[in-house]
Design an enzyme around this catalytic site. Structure first.
Site, short mmCIF file in Angstrom:
data_model
loop_
_atom_site.label_atom_id
_atom_site.label_comp_id
_atom_site.label_asym_id
_atom_site.label_seq_id
_atom_site.Cartn_x
_atom_site.Cartn_y
_atom_site.Cartn_z
N SER A 20 0.80 -1.20 -0.10
CA SER A 20 0.09 0.07 -0.01
C SER A 20 0.87 1.45 0.09
CB SER A 20 -0.94 0.09 1.25
OG SER A 20 -0.07 0.29 2.61
N LYS A 86 0.77 -0.90 15.43
CA LYS A 86 -0.68 -1.36 15.84
C LYS A 86 -1.19 -2.53 14.94
CE LYS A 86 -3.64 1.59 12.97
NZ LYS A 86 -4.85 2.59 13.15
N ASP A 87 -0.50 -2.91 13.99
CA ASP A 87 -1.01 -4.23 13.11
C ASP A 87 -0.48 -5.63 13.45
OD1 ASP A 87 -2.55 -2.60 11.33
OD2 ASP A 87 -1.02 -2.62 9.90
N ARG A 133 -12.65 -0.79 17.77
CA ARG A 133 -12.30 0.37 18.80
C ARG A 133 -13.12 1.59 18.37
NH1 ARG A 133 -9.05 4.70 18.62
NH2 ARG A 133 -8.19 3.69 16.62
N ARG A 134 -12.90 1.88 17.22
CA ARG A 134 -13.54 3.33 16.63
C ARG A 134 -15.03 3.20 16.73
NH1 ARG A 134 -9.21 3.70 11.66
NH2 ARG A 134 -7.66 5.09 13.05
N ARG A 151 -13.23 -0.83 4.47
CA ARG A 151 -11.67 -1.53 4.42
C ARG A 151 -11.02 -0.93 3.34
NH1 ARG A 151 -10.88 -6.68 5.80
NH2 ARG A 151 -8.65 -6.03 5.22
N ARG A 157 -10.46 4.40 0.74
CA ARG A 157 -11.25 4.94 2.00
C ARG A 157 -11.78 6.24 1.53
NH1 ARG A 157 -9.58 2.01 7.60
NH2 ARG A 157 -8.77 0.13 6.57
N CYS A 247 -8.67 -8.42 17.41
CA CYS A 247 -9.60 -7.58 16.47
C CYS A 247 -11.01 -7.66 17.09
CB CYS A 247 -9.47 -8.01 15.07
SG CYS A 247 -8.01 -7.51 14.31
#
Length: 311
Positions: A20, A86-87, A133-134, A151, A157, A247
């Site tokens: 990405s 964080k991944d 979380r969000r 996603r 996005r 997750c």
């Protein structure tokens, strides 16, 4: 005596990265930090990048972004892997180690879509995110909102937002800044939306081997380590590990290093629908970062009535 420069003169130090734009930008930061060492970035598409029709939790967890890079690291196809920390799951591949955590970027989340705050969103607005979380935090503050799965990479996005499929979307400030994107957004105060563990942190993972090349790779990459950022994410990830965070579990954790060498850790656990939440803070010397994380996790579990809260 053979030096790192000699070792990589004809065979560059290869950094594995997701393909990405954001991941490649982060790997570019590492490459630039290693200059003038002969370094190459190789982009790889992971399962997490390919599977976009369901949540990350349902697809197999955030390790989908990491495990393929780890396999290629252990197979010798690359010398180091660059990750958004964080991944990374709290347990990673045997035979590897994290040798550096780079200076941390802005760890806040961003509200993207032209609204001045979460409270300014229209009643029943559709908000896009893939993060449990969000989602939980949004519903805790605004139970009227309709949270829909979003996603894909950052540009995908943003395209979905531009097409009118969402009233607003939530992205990480770190990603927007590292990509240099000029989009209409406002940072969300961490008191409203506390960040994920290790949000904004880039980690470099290397093999644990004792051969000359592995030692040279580790030594070169270790120079990029930021001790303060490493201590912060150690506390956050220790909390996550004690909670067995996945997750499926809405967990926020954010540690800050003080000038006095002490860490202050804040954390929150929530029910998936945001209807219940428990938060807490703790402080300790940075050298006890792991214990700080575990101790606060235990206090949160006690306040929540035990592990059934996380089920």
């Amino acid at each position: 005596m053979t030096t790192g420069t000699d070792i990589f003169a004809n065979a560059p130090l290869v950094l594995a990265s997701r393909a990405s734009a954001l991941a490649l930008a982060q790997s570019g930061i590492v490459r630039d930090g290693l200059a003038p060492l002969n370094t190459e970035v190789r982009g790889m598409t992971t399962s997490g990048d390919r599977i976009l029709d369901r949540s990350l939790a349902d697809a197999g967890g955030k390790g989908l972004f990491v495990k393929e890079l780890e396999r290629r690291l252990l197979d010798g196809e690359c010398d180091a892997a660059v990750h958004s920390m964080k991944d990374m799951e709290t347990v990673f591949a045997e035979g590897t180690r994290i040798v550096a955590v780079l200076p941390r970027e802005d760890r806040r989340d961003a509200l993207v879509g032209g609204h001045e705050s979460l409270d300014a969103l229209p009643h029943g607005a559709i908000v896009g995110t893939a993060s449990v979380r969000r989602k939980a935090i949004l519903l805790k503050r605004r139970p009227d909102l309709r949270i829909k799965l979003l996603r894909g990479n950052v540009n995908t996005r943003l395209a979905a937002l531009a097409e009118g499929r969402y009233e607003a979307i939530i992205l990480a400030m770190a990603g927007l800044q590292r990509l240099g994107l000029n989009v209409d957004h406002v940072p969300i105060d961490p008191s409203v939306m506390p960040p994920a563990a290790a949000q904004g942190a880039i980690a470099i993972q290397v093999r644990s081997g004792d051969d000359a090349r592995s030692r040279a790779v580790a030594a070169a990459c270790a120079v990029l380590n930021c001790a303060d950022s490493a201590a912060e994410v150690t506390a956050e990830r220790a909390l996550l590990g004690h909670l067995d965070g996945s997750c499926h579990t809405p967990i926020a954790a954010s540690a800050h290093m003080g000038d006095d060498g002490r860490l202050t850790l804040s954390a929150m656990i929530l029910s998936p629908d945001g209807s219940a939440a428990h938060s807490g803070d703790a402080e300790a010397p940075a050298y006890t970062a792991e214990r700080l994380g575990r101790d606060l996790a235990a206090k949160l579990l006690e306040a929540a009535g035990g592990r059934d809260f996380l089920a």
